[in-house]
Write an enzyme that holds these catalytic residues in place. Structure first.
Site, PDB file in Angstrom:
ATOM      1  N   LYS A 122       0.870  -1.195  -0.030  1.00 30.00           N
ATOM      2  CA  LYS A 122       0.050  -0.079  -0.071  1.00 30.00           C
ATOM      3  C   LYS A 122       1.000   1.216   0.188  1.00 30.00           C
ATOM      4  O   LYS A 122       2.044   1.238   0.606  1.00 30.00           O
ATOM      5  CB  LYS A 122      -0.823   0.002   1.225  1.00 30.00           C
TER       6      LYS A 122
ATOM      7  N   ARG B  77     -10.453 -11.173   2.180  1.00 31.38           N
ATOM      8  CA  ARG B  77     -11.477 -12.205   1.474  1.00 31.38           C
ATOM      9  C   ARG B  77     -10.760 -13.683   1.758  1.00 31.38           C
ATOM     10  O   ARG B  77     -11.509 -14.705   1.913  1.00 31.38           O
ATOM     11  CB  ARG B  77     -11.764 -12.019   0.271  1.00 31.38           C
TER      12      ARG B  77
HETATM   13  N1  BES Z   1      -8.257  -3.331   4.532  1.00 36.85           N
HETATM   14  C1  BES Z   1      -8.421  -3.095   3.118  1.00 36.85           C
HETATM   15  C2  BES Z   1      -9.762  -2.183   2.512  1.00 36.85           C
HETATM   16  C3  BES Z   1      -9.944  -0.800   3.188  1.00 36.85           C
HETATM   17  C4  BES Z   1      -9.244   0.124   2.513  1.00 36.85           C
HETATM   18  C5  BES Z   1     -10.468  -0.547   4.297  1.00 36.85           C
HETATM   19  C6  BES Z   1      -9.154   1.401   2.827  1.00 36.85           C
HETATM   20  C7  BES Z   1     -10.324   0.588   4.588  1.00 36.85           C
HETATM   21  C8  BES Z   1      -9.954   1.844   3.849  1.00 36.85           C
HETATM   22  C9  BES Z   1      -8.412  -4.202   2.112  1.00 36.85           C
HETATM   23  O1  BES Z   1      -7.708  -5.517   2.617  1.00 36.85           O
HETATM   24  C10 BES Z   1      -7.832  -3.925   0.815  1.00 36.85           C
HETATM   25  O2  BES Z   1      -6.671  -3.570   0.777  1.00 36.85           O
HETATM   26  N2  BES Z   1      -8.618  -3.909  -0.193  1.00 36.85           N
HETATM   27  C11 BES Z   1      -8.286  -3.782  -1.625  1.00 36.85           C
HETATM   28  C12 BES Z   1      -8.687  -4.497  -2.677  1.00 36.85           C
HETATM   29  C13 BES Z   1      -8.294  -4.245  -4.018  1.00 36.85           C
HETATM   30  C14 BES Z   1      -6.823  -4.753  -3.955  1.00 36.85           C
HETATM   31  C15 BES Z   1      -9.071  -5.218  -4.973  1.00 36.85           C
HETATM   32  C16 BES Z   1      -8.804  -2.271  -1.754  1.00 36.85           C
HETATM   33  O3  BES Z   1      -9.833  -1.923  -1.362  1.00 36.85           O
HETATM   34  O4  BES Z   1      -7.898  -1.358  -2.251  1.00 36.85           O
HETATM   35 MN    MN Z   2      -5.390  -5.185   1.928  1.00 38.84          MN
END
Ligand code: BES
Ligand code: MN
Ligand code: ZN
Length: 500
Positions: A281, A355
């Site tokens: 990230k 997931r």
């Molecule tokens: N924990 C995150 C989702 C999230 C992001 C929650 C920002 C709250 C604020 C999750 O694990 C994630 O990183 N999801 C990705 C999925 C994507 C790679 C398909 C996302 O939402 O960017």
């Molecule tokens: Mn994530």
């Protein structure tokens, strides 16, 4: 805090403070009218002189003499015609906040008097439950790593007044439930706010263990990585592959309902920190990914709530917990794993990890032959885009279950909005190299729904609902902190289930 009902007539109430409502039309009703008359039209004068306008959340503390109560607390309640539970909660919260900052020990709330019918069982329950919950909402303080956050709160007793009427059972149950829900919500906030170097998977397990030890109908099982490997939980293990911190699968069983009644299953995402893994990230606001275990903290909060109230329910609480961090042992994009269910998964993005741990947790949960399964997860940034900080995203394979959860959200002001899980979306997560891909391979739209479709592949024919709490579980900016959501809606659901 001691919560109680007070059925004394208003002019005989002994307390440090009386809480009374003032609406923005300036008209006095119920308790406000009585108290004003008993004090030489004091409140009428306040209104006339515009010392209070009845704006929602506005408060004035007025000392009085020669009465059994020592102070009147005027609480602005906004427009009389719009007096909703939400406005009641806001009024109660600001009044209790104000009172607790002064050195008053006891308060009797009569905010509802002259506005709501406290002898209506449902109303009585809501009014008293919200009152108790509100106290725990304002008294929450995060002090573990910042002692100066500690506030000294002098308030010891909060009562709900009936003005001489006999206190109904519902009024007392509302206080009892509100107390337990409020305390559990504080736990949810606390676990969320703790940094990832304290709140590890093992820490979550220790919190669950302590809760379970207090109720003989509750048992705990914590699986380690060796045990998970034996069960074939390769999807979950792929997420923890880069981490030194050991992963845990935490399962608490509560058997307090009819012997042969199937349990309700609650599952919560417990990523104690989400760096994204190899699909790293960006740094900006990455610290907020300590909140990526808010599904887990809510699951543990619910466990605390049902055990404290000893609800007559059978339930199982499942928390898959681990860190998602990069290292030379971490899962690589394109890796394929075989989940516990046998379904193979192509991991195209290691940041779509929630997931992956939920897939195995959902498969494992079916061992308990549940009546239904509800999972809660801070699953997608796309949900924050779609619904912001107001509604949780609700997805389900059962209209009836979705309807019930939606209603629970409405009654507790912890709202959800349903999103569709139709085949077209499921078609977006196809893979050339595995049964399913962990992200969309057909366009970037509908990220929340495609995540829901992925989970659906692991629930078989069970009635199941998924609540994406990515936008609601914590607040950002100056007020950064966990909100405790969706404890309100989920505690409502479990309390309802315990009655069926
Ligand atoms: N924990 C995150 C989702 C999230 C992001 C929650 C920002 C709250 C604020 C999750 O694990 C994630 O990183 N999801 C990705 C999925 C994507 C790679 C398909 C996302 O939402 O960017
Ligand atoms: Mn994530
Ligand atoms: Zn995550």
């Amino acid at each position: 805090m001691k919560f109680a009902t007070n059925n004394k007539k208003i002019n005989e109430i002994k307390s440090d403070c009386l809480m009374i409502s003032v609406f923005n039309d300036g008209k006095l009703r119920g308790a406000a009218k009585l108290v004003s008359t008993a004090n030489g039209k004091l409140i009428d004068d306040f209104i006339k002189n515009k010392d209070i306008q009845g704006k929602i959340g506005q408060t004035r503390i007025i000392p009085v003499t020669g009465k059994s109560y020592k102070r009147i607390v005027l609480v602005g309640c906004g427009k009389y015609e719009n007096f909703s539970q939400k406005n009641y909660r806001r009024a109660v919260i600001s009044a209790l906040n104000k009172i607790s900052k002064s050195n008053h020990k006891s308060v009797v709330s009569l905010i509802h008097d002259g506005v709501e019918k406290i002898d209506n069982p449902k109303k009585a329950y809501r009014l008293s439950r919200v009152l108790a919950e509100s106290w725990h909402s304002i008294s929450y303080q995060y002090t573990t790593t910042k002692e100066s956050n500690k506030k000294n709160l002098g308030l010891r007793k909060i009562e709900i007044g009936t003005n001489g009427k006999k206190a109904t059972r519902d009024l007392k149950i509302g206080l009892e439930h509100g107390d337990a829900i409020g305390k559990a919500t504080q736990l949810v906030k606390h676990l969320g706010d703790l940094p990832a170097n304290i709140c590890t998977p093992s820490y979550l397990a220790s919190v669950a263990r302590k809760i379970v030890s207090k109720n003989k109908s509750a048992t705990l099982k914590v699986l380690n990585e060796v045990q998970m490997k034996k069960l074939g939980m390769n999807s979950l293990l792929s997420v923890t592959a880069g981490a030194k911190e050991p992963a845990k699968m935490i399962i608490a069983e509560f058997k307090n309902g009819p012997k042969n009644q199937k349990p309700v299953a609650v599952v919560g995402k417990g990523i104690t920190f989400d760096t994204g893994g190899i699909s790293l990230k960006p740094s900006n606001k990455m610290d907020e990914m300590k909140y990526d275990m808010c599904g887990a903290s809510t699951t543990i909060g619910l466990l605390q709530m049902v055990t404290e109230l000893n609800l007559p329910i059978n339930a199982v609480f499942v928390v898959p917990a681990c860190e998602n961090v990069p290292s030379s042992t971490a899962t690589l994009p394109g890796d394929v794993v075989k989940s516990m269910s046998g379904t193979t998964i192509e991991i195209l993005n290691t940041d779509a990890e929630g997931r992956l741990i939920l897939a195995d947790a959902l498969t494992y949960t079916q061992k308990y032959k549940p009546k239904l399964i509800i999972d809660m997860a801070t699953l997608t940034g796309a949900c924050v885009v779609a619904l912001g900080a107001h509604h949780s995203g609700l997805m389900s394979n059962s209209d009836q279950l979705a309807e019930k959860l939606f209603e629970c959200g409405q009654t507790t002001d912890d709202v959800t909005w349903r999103l569709p899980l139709t085949e077209e979306y499921a078609d977006q997560i196809v893979s050339n190299f595995a049964d399913v891909a962990n992200i969309s391979t057909r366009g970037s739209g509908a990220g929340t729904i495609t995540a829901g479709c992925f989970l659906q592949k692991f629930v078989g024919d069970y009635d199941w609902a998924h609540i994406d709490i990515a936008g609601v579980a914590w607040a950002e900016g100056a007020n950064k902190g966990a909100t405790g959501r969706p404890m309100g809606l989920m505690s409502e659901f479990l309390i309802n289930e315990s009655k069926t």
